[in-house]
Design an enzyme around this catalytic site. Structure first.
Site, PDB file in Angstrom:
ATOM      1  N   GLU A   1       0.838  -1.211   0.000  1.00 52.05           N
ATOM      2  CA  GLU A   1       0.000   0.000   0.000  1.00 52.05           C
ATOM      3  C   GLU A   1       0.868   1.254   0.000  1.00 52.05           C
ATOM      4  O   GLU A   1       1.828   1.355   0.769  1.00 52.05           O
ATOM      5  CB  GLU A   1      -0.881  -0.025   1.253  1.00 52.05           C
ATOM      6  N   HIS A   2       0.528   2.187  -0.878  1.00 51.28           N
ATOM      7  CA  HIS A   2       1.272   3.437  -1.078  1.00 51.28           C
ATOM      8  C   HIS A   2       2.675   3.176  -1.634  1.00 51.28           C
ATOM      9  O   HIS A   2       3.524   4.056  -1.623  1.00 51.28           O
ATOM     10  CB  HIS A   2       1.339   4.275   0.211  1.00 51.28           C
ATOM     11  N   THR A   3       2.918   1.967  -2.073  1.00 53.79           N
ATOM     12  CA  THR A   3       4.210   1.635  -2.682  1.00 53.79           C
ATOM     13  C   THR A   3       4.228   1.993  -4.170  1.00 53.79           C
ATOM     14  O   THR A   3       5.294   2.180  -4.743  1.00 53.79           O
ATOM     15  CB  THR A   3       4.496   0.128  -2.540  1.00 53.79           C
TER      16      THR A   3
ATOM     17  N   ASP B   1      -4.642  -0.693 -10.578  1.00 54.35           N
ATOM     18  CA  ASP B   1      -6.027  -1.143 -10.726  1.00 54.35           C
ATOM     19  C   ASP B   1      -6.281  -1.709 -12.122  1.00 54.35           C
ATOM     20  O   ASP B   1      -6.896  -2.765 -12.287  1.00 54.35           O
ATOM     21  CB  ASP B   1      -6.996   0.016 -10.476  1.00 54.35           C
TER      22      ASP B   1
HETATM   23 MG    MG Z   1     -11.047   4.034  -8.952  1.00 54.92          MG
END
Ligand code: MG
Ligand code: ADP
Length: 385
Positions: free
Chosen positions: A31-33, A176
């Site tokens: 996360e946030h990487t 994503d």
């Molecule tokens: Mg989105």
């Protein structure tokens, strides 16, 4: 008939050329990487967005959605003027499909046909499951095929990101889209955010009898945007102080020197990123060598690091993790950008009802808003239905 097909039938008499779909995603760890050139390990989920598409002879593109059955339309040769300069003239939801058409049209070597696109989605919006990447993925695979572009999944992911960054105006990374386009059943996608190289990592959740329980807290804190920008700035400062391009270039062995150079807050932000990158690598190794029952401690360590070092958790997310663990989860962590959103728990199949009940009770006892609870399964990525 699918909902997307019947929406398309309401829009046009032309027969559908096909239905394509793409899933939402959950980030297992990392996360946030992404904006630190680091590693992430998302998987595509079973909930999908469907796009039924037919072609048109007049060079126009029209989109409808079960959100909003009023068609939004533009000429294909008008898209270059619309995006990004005049994107405000386009209803926000329609910027996703039209933005993908804009990004992909640039890749065509000859004139492409007009299209009618009808969108229907099972991916809840704003629950941290990336309904946006699901729309982008479904439209991207549809147009790639109908326009005979022959692009790779990596190129389609880049087109999705371009649409989201420029046509929608959301400064997001590429995780994503990659998860939605490249997912496989019961597997995660290891993504190196610097090189964009990917590797499929079998999860073995089904065989181990594990389910992923999502706890959507339905809380979104007002300072999320500011908090995000602040974390990014701290990471950039940390990289500069250590004289590296990105925090990705540091290892846990560099942390001692970082502690000497930095103020306490910057150091803890840096420590989260550096240890989180290592945890992603460790999770991939443990999955391969020992299987999914052994990754629980890594998930918990990730949560603790986000809570204590990166300071992006909330009381609701902490309560969700704690309640799920008490009820027999193998591991749990907040997932997504933080300041609200969702947590995930890896739970043995038979314990899912008990874990859900434990989370509900903990939230009621603390006076939190009632969470949405559901399970997700690592599933195949975008494709033709
Ligand atoms: Mg989105
Ligand atoms: P998420 O975390 O779900 O990706 P985003 O804010 O990134 O949240 O994207 C959500 C946006 O995507 C919605 O506000 C809407 O504009 C668009 N969207 C998602 N699903 C649909 C749909 N089925 N039809 C039209 N637009 C959608």
């Amino acid at each position: 008939m699918t909902a997307a097909t019947s929406l398309l039938n309401d829009l046009t008499d032309a027969p559908p050329a096909g239905v394509w779909s793409a899933p939402g995603r959950v980030n297992l760890i990392g996360e946030h990487t992404d904006y630190n050139d680091g590693f992430v390990l998302p998987f595509a989920i079973g909930q999908r967005t469907h796009a039924a598409v037919s072609t048109r002879r007049d060079g126009r593109v029209r989109v409808v959605s079960s959100f909003d059955p009023t068609p939004v339309e533009a000429a294909l040769d008008e898209l270059e003027d619309l995006f990004p300069a005049r994107r405000d003239e386009v209803p926000e939801w329609a910027r996703y499909p039209l933005g993908v058409a804009w990004a992909l049209q640039r890749r065509a070597t000859s004139t492409v046909s007009g299209v009618d696109i009808a969108i229907d989605s099972e991916v809840p919006v704003g629950a941290g499951l990336s309904s946006s990447a699901a729309i982008e993925g479904a439209v991207a695979v549809a147009l790639d095929e109908l326009w005979a572009l022959g692009l790779t999944r990596r190129e389609l992911a880049i087109a999705g990101r371009l649409a989201e960054n420029e046509a929608v105006g959301a400064p997001t990374g590429i995780m994503d889209q990659t998860a939605s386009l490249r997912g496989e059943a019961d597997a995660a996608i290891f993504l190196d955010c610097r090189t964009l190289e990917t590797e499929i990592v079998p999860l073995g959740f089904a065989e181990a009898g594990l389910e992923v329980l999502v706890v959507d807290t339905r809380v979104s804190h007002a300072h999320a945007t500011g908090g995000y920008a602040e974390r990014r700035a701290a990471c950039e400062l940390g990289a500069r102080m250590m004289d590296v391009v990105a925090l990705r270039d540091l290892s846990v062995l560099d942390l001692r020197r970082a502690a000497e150079l930095m103020d306490d807050v910057t150091f803890r932000r840096v420590r989260h990123i550096v240890t989180e990158n290592q945890r992603v690598l460790d999770t991939v190794r443990v999955l391969r060598e020992q299987g999914p029952l052994a990754i629980g401690d890594l998930l918990l360590a990730s949560h603790a690091s986000m809570r204590d070092d990166f300071e992006i958790s909330t009381p609701e997310l902490d309560a969700a993790v704690q309640a799920a663990m008490t009820a027999g989860a193998i591991g749990a962590r907040m997932t997504g950008g933080g300041f609200g959103g969702a947590a995930i728990a890896l739970v043995p199949h038979a314990l899912v009802p008990a874990a859900s009940e434990a989370v509900r009770r903990a939230f009621a006892a603390a006076g939190f808003r009632e969470p949405h609870l559901f399970t997700v399964a690592p599933s195949r990525g975008a494709g033709r239905d």
